[in-house]
Enzyme design. Structure first.
Site, mmCIF file in Angstrom:
data_model
loop_
_atom_site.group_PDB
_atom_site.id
_atom_site.type_symbol
_atom_site.label_atom_id
_atom_site.label_comp_id
_atom_site.label_asym_id
_atom_site.label_seq_id
_atom_site.Cartn_x
_atom_site.Cartn_y
_atom_site.Cartn_z
ATOM 1 N N LYS A 187 0.848 -1.197 0.000
ATOM 2 C CA LYS A 187 0.000 0.000 0.000
ATOM 3 C C LYS A 187 0.875 1.235 0.000
ATOM 4 O O LYS A 187 1.935 1.274 0.641
ATOM 5 C CB LYS A 187 -0.907 0.021 1.235
ATOM 6 C CG LYS A 187 -2.147 0.872 1.059
ATOM 7 C CD LYS A 187 -3.134 0.224 0.097
ATOM 8 C CE LYS A 187 -4.421 1.036 -0.031
ATOM 9 N NZ LYS A 187 -5.405 0.345 -0.883
ATOM 10 N N VAL A 232 -17.507 4.057 -4.779
ATOM 11 C CA VAL A 232 -17.901 2.684 -4.437
ATOM 12 C C VAL A 232 -19.270 2.645 -3.781
ATOM 13 O O VAL A 232 -20.183 1.946 -4.233
ATOM 14 C CB VAL A 232 -16.841 2.035 -3.529
ATOM 15 C CG1 VAL A 232 -17.325 0.675 -3.027
ATOM 16 C CG2 VAL A 232 -15.529 1.872 -4.285
ATOM 17 N N GLY A 261 -21.034 6.369 3.365
ATOM 18 C CA GLY A 261 -20.101 6.737 2.306
ATOM 19 C C GLY A 261 -20.690 6.461 0.942
ATOM 20 O O GLY A 261 -20.951 5.306 0.603
ATOM 21 N N VAL A 262 -20.915 7.510 0.157
ATOM 22 C CA VAL A 262 -21.535 7.333 -1.161
ATOM 23 C C VAL A 262 -20.668 7.953 -2.258
ATOM 24 O O VAL A 262 -21.147 8.610 -3.163
ATOM 25 C CB VAL A 262 -22.975 7.892 -1.206
ATOM 26 C CG1 VAL A 262 -23.889 7.065 -0.336
ATOM 27 C CG2 VAL A 262 -23.021 9.368 -0.794
ATOM 28 N N GLY A 263 -19.367 7.691 -2.157
ATOM 29 C CA GLY A 263 -18.456 8.095 -3.215
ATOM 30 C C GLY A 263 -18.533 7.120 -4.369
ATOM 31 O O GLY A 263 -19.587 6.529 -4.644
#
Length: 348
Positions: free
Chosen positions: A80, A186, A182-184
């Site tokens: 990462k 993905v 979270g609604v980015g």
């Protein structure tokens, strides 16, 4: 094994700290394992309160990538990249992207990068000007690769449906209440797929306007970010940043299933047992969210096309069922079962 003062150090093969005074780059690249192949995992651009937290994030995320790639059957290890933003809301510069590309190149292929939080296909193209060890680049229609977000969302969608069947006895998603954090790229993609199936959605995001806009489009309900984990729902789906499942938040959860794409959802390992003891079905994050790395991993390896990507993503529910069956058989938390399977695959 805990070492160097970081509890999340897990016999990592390497933890590399990079600075580039000319561009202002500060970055961490953690290589957890190359047992199965080059250590693959996206790079994120994020602001941390201090550098130790950035290193901890890189350690946790790289270990998760080792497990994710192993469970997905990819010939890749786990790594990462974390690029530190000086302050919240900063934008990464072209010079910093180029410097990060040179940092990746300096590792000689032990680490392969791709996009994650704060990155994009266009930013990957800049990084790729400095290194060949990059994936998630724009590709021709029908080819493996490109933006991993939609493929991650697809895998989570299939995993959520499998979890609904296992944990709720639901034969379809119509009327199933799903609270999405979270609604980015993905979480938003997941919400759109579930809305088509007739799921009843409650959405939240740190960007309240984004959540409200998507809720209006989908006929969903939007709530404040701090309220989403206590909403009464059948399924809680975390799709933002990690470490949100803590002793306190688990006790306050009002759902029967946890299935979402955020990495490192458990704040500490014991939180997996707390979820289990509450009788909540848990879909281990690195199993359910493997769609994106399957896409960019096959792009980098040169194995197959988009059809092969989708065929492999379609097997995500099978791996979840394997984990849940073993959890039922042994009485161990699904999170521990998944870790055990993954460690055996990478010889740890």
């Amino acid at each position: 094994m805990t070492s160097w003062g970081f509890p999340d150090f897990d016999d990592h093969e390497g933890v590399h700290l990079f600075t580039d005074p000319a561009s202002g780059l500060q970055a961490v690249i953690a290589v957890h394992s190359t047992a199965l192949g080059p250590a693959a995992g996206g790079a994120r651009f994020w602001h941390y309160a201090d550098s130790d937290r950035a290193i901890t994030d890189a350690l946790r995320l790289s270990r998760g990538m080792s497990f994710k790639n192993a469970m997905a059957g990819l010939e890749l290890g786990g790594g990462k990249g974390v690029v530190l933003a000086a302050k919240p809301g900063d934008t990464i510069t072209t010079a910093q992207l180029q410097a990060f590309g040179r940092a990746v190149e300096s590792l000689g292929g032990r680490y392969v990068t791709a996009e994650d939080v704060g990155m994009s296909e266009e930013r990957m193209k800049v990084i790729a000007s400095q290194t060949r060890y990059v994936s998630g680049l724009p590709v021709a229609s029908g080819a493996a690769g490109g933006d991993p977000g939609p493929y991650t969302a697809l895998g989570i969608y299939l995993g959520v449906k499998a979890a609904a069947q296992r944990g709720l006895g639901a034969t379809d998603m119509k009327g199933v209440r799903v609270a999405i954090q979270g609604v980015g790229s993905v979480g938003g993609g997941l919400a759109k797929l579930l809305a088509k199936d007739g799921a009843v959605l409650t959405l939240a995001d740190v960007d309240e306007g984004r959540a409200q806009k998507l809720a209006g489009e989908l006929g969903a309900t939007a709530v404040a970010a701090e309220a989403i984990m206590t909403v009464e729902a059948d399924i809680f789906s975390p799709n933002a940043l990690g470490a949100i499942l803590t002793e306190a938040s688990i006790a306050a959860l009002n759902a029967k299933v946890i299935a979402g794409g955020a990495n490192n959802q458990l704040s500490v390992r014991d939180d997996g047992r707390r979820v289990h003891e509450r009788g909540i079905l848990y879909a281990p994050d690195y199993v359910i969210n493997a769609g994106g790395i399957i896409n960019v991993g096959l792009e980098y390896l040169g194995h197959g096309d988009e059809a092969e990507v989708k065929a492999r993503i379609a097997r995500i529910p099978e791996r979840l069922v394997q984990v849940w069956d073993e959890s039922d058989r042994t009485g161990e938390p699904a999170s521990d079962v998944a870790d055990s399977i993954a460690r055996k695959l990478i010889g740890r």
